[in-house]
Design a protein around this motif. Structure first.
Motif, PDB file in Angstrom:
ATOM      1  N   PHE A   1      -6.267   5.470   6.157  1.00 35.59           N
ATOM      2  CA  PHE A   1      -7.367   4.818   5.450  1.00 35.59           C
ATOM      3  C   PHE A   1      -8.280   4.200   6.505  1.00 35.59           C
ATOM      4  O   PHE A   1      -7.838   3.336   7.273  1.00 35.59           O
TER       5      PHE A   1
ATOM      6  N   LEU B   1       0.826  -1.209   0.000  1.00 40.86           N
ATOM      7  CA  LEU B   1       0.000   0.000   0.000  1.00 40.86           C
ATOM      8  C   LEU B   1       0.860   1.259   0.000  1.00 40.86           C
ATOM      9  O   LEU B   1       0.529   2.252  -0.651  1.00 40.86           O
TER      10      LEU B   1
ATOM     11  N   LEU C   1      -4.869   9.896  -4.213  1.00 42.30           N
ATOM     12  CA  LEU C   1      -4.653   8.601  -3.572  1.00 42.30           C
ATOM     13  C   LEU C   1      -5.735   7.597  -3.945  1.00 42.30           C
ATOM     14  O   LEU C   1      -5.445   6.450  -4.279  1.00 42.30           O
ATOM     15  N   VAL C   2      -6.991   8.009  -3.884  1.00 39.02           N
ATOM     16  CA  VAL C   2      -8.078   7.081  -4.145  1.00 39.02           C
ATOM     17  C   VAL C   2      -8.103   6.646  -5.604  1.00 39.02           C
ATOM     18  O   VAL C   2      -8.665   5.601  -5.952  1.00 39.02           O
TER      19      VAL C   2
ATOM     20  N   LEU D   1      -4.774   3.614  -6.281  1.00 37.00           N
ATOM     21  CA  LEU D   1      -4.641   2.465  -5.396  1.00 37.00           C
ATOM     22  C   LEU D   1      -4.330   1.151  -6.099  1.00 37.00           C
ATOM     23  O   LEU D   1      -3.868   0.196  -5.484  1.00 37.00           O
ATOM     24  N   THR D   2      -4.580   1.067  -7.406  1.00 34.97           N
ATOM     25  CA  THR D   2      -4.444  -0.208  -8.112  1.00 34.97           C
ATOM     26  C   THR D   2      -3.034  -0.753  -8.023  1.00 34.97           C
ATOM     27  O   THR D   2      -2.066  -0.024  -8.227  1.00 34.97           O
TER      28      THR D   2
ATOM     29  N   ARG E   1      -8.119  -1.508  -5.219  1.00 35.69           N
ATOM     30  CA  ARG E   1      -6.773  -2.059  -5.169  1.00 35.69           C
ATOM     31  C   ARG E   1      -6.547  -3.069  -6.281  1.00 35.69           C
ATOM     32  O   ARG E   1      -5.464  -3.163  -6.845  1.00 35.69           O
TER      33      ARG E   1
ATOM     34  N   SER F   1       1.824   2.271  -3.449  1.00 38.79           N
ATOM     35  CA  SER F   1       0.724   2.922  -4.172  1.00 38.79           C
ATOM     36  C   SER F   1       0.534   4.354  -3.714  1.00 38.79           C
ATOM     37  O   SER F   1       0.191   5.234  -4.512  1.00 38.79           O
ATOM     38  N   VAL F   2       0.758   4.608  -2.433  1.00 41.33           N
ATOM     39  CA  VAL F   2       0.615   5.957  -1.896  1.00 41.33           C
ATOM     40  C   VAL F   2       1.603   6.913  -2.558  1.00 41.33           C
ATOM     41  O   VAL F   2       1.256   8.056  -2.898  1.00 41.33           O
TER      42      VAL F   2
ATOM     43  N   PHE G   1     -12.589  -0.687  -1.345  1.00 36.61           N
ATOM     44  CA  PHE G   1     -11.131  -0.647  -1.237  1.00 36.61           C
ATOM     45  C   PHE G   1     -10.514  -1.823  -1.986  1.00 36.61           C
ATOM     46  O   PHE G   1      -9.554  -1.650  -2.754  1.00 36.61           O
TER      47      PHE G   1
END
Length: 272
Positions: A195, A177, A264-265, A268-269, A239, A180-181, A235
């Protein structure tokens, strides 16, 4: 997050339950429903189950089918490998595919039950690199759990998205995670992010960016710059690249730095 070796009994039991859940979704399904498109580009319900069969067949030592495959949804060598298994099974009827699924997964459960502790802990190649075989099986649980969501969404049926299997799957879902951030969301050094997952899998995940790297931390050293709140189902699908934030604008909230939160949203993938 380190590559610890998960408990074999727990993971094997979860895989058995997960394969039973997939069986329940497709058992007795009319042929035309097997051919319904899923959130995965290029794949139907039939194809998703065929993919699970292919991966477990490969782990059982069966050779990869020697087929030429193509399609816009094939983006890398792993995608091509997966597609070869799927293509090899497409001539079957849905009921025949389910029989094959039961045969292959039944054999895999027997194999897993007979593994020595040394074999369970042995480092092997996996989608995340070299890792203990037991952790690879946890990744398999995660993958199959995500595919249960894919099939349920395609068939427009409700399933229980919480419980023991989901809790285990989330261990892998939140792995990486932090990457991804930074990579997907563009969070800068010093950023503090929370989150809030409201269920059915409840989690409060804190991420801190230090020295250009983001990591999950137990507690932030100050107030969060942004708090993203959403259900665990959304979520997971974000992701997994199954949907987009823009398709669920009422499904999440962003508090604090809205510019960062909106990046961010949408970043996320992480799945292949």
């Amino acid at each position: 997050m380190t590559d610890t070796v998960p408990d074999r009994g727990q993971i094997t039991a979860a895989l058995s339950d997960q394969w039973d859940a997939l069986t329940r979704l497709v058992d007795g399904l009319p042929e035309d429903r097997f051919r319904v498109s899923t959130p995965l580009p290029g794949w139907t319900v039939f194809d998703v189950l065929a993919h699970v069969i292919g991966t477990e067949s490969m782990l059982a030592g069966e050779p990869t089918p020697d087929l030429d495959v193509s399609g816009e949804h094939i983006r890398n060598d792993i995608g091509a490998l997966n597609e070869k298994w799927v293509e090899s099974l497409r001539p079957l009827a849905g009921s025949q595919l389910l029989e094959r699924f039961l045969e292959v997964t039944g054999g895999r459960l027997k194999t897993l039950a007979g593994l020595s502790p040394e074999a369970w802990a042995k480092s092997v190649p996996s989608p995340v690199g070299m890792t203990p075989y037991g952790r690879f099986m946890r990744i398999r649980l995660f993958d199959c759990w995500m595919h249960e969501l894919d099939i349920a969404d395609a068939l427009e049926v409700s399933i229980a998205e919480g419980g023991g299997r989901a809790e285990i799957a989330f261990t892998e879902l939140i792995f990486g995670l932090g990457r991804s951030v930074v990579k997907g969301g563009g969070a800068q050094d010093g950023a503090r992010i929370t989150f809030e997952l409201t269920g059915p899998v409840t989690r409060t995940l804190h991420v801190a960016v230090v020295g250009g790297r983001a990591s999950l931390v137990e507690n932030l050293d100050g107030p969060a710059d942004v708090v993203l709140t959403m259900g665990s189902g959304l979520f997971a699908r974000l992701r997994g690249g199954r949907t987009t934030a823009d398709a669920h604008l009422g499904g999440f909230t962003v508090a604090g730095d809205t510019e960062l939160g909106n990046r961010l949203v949408r970043g996320l993938t992480f799945t292949i």
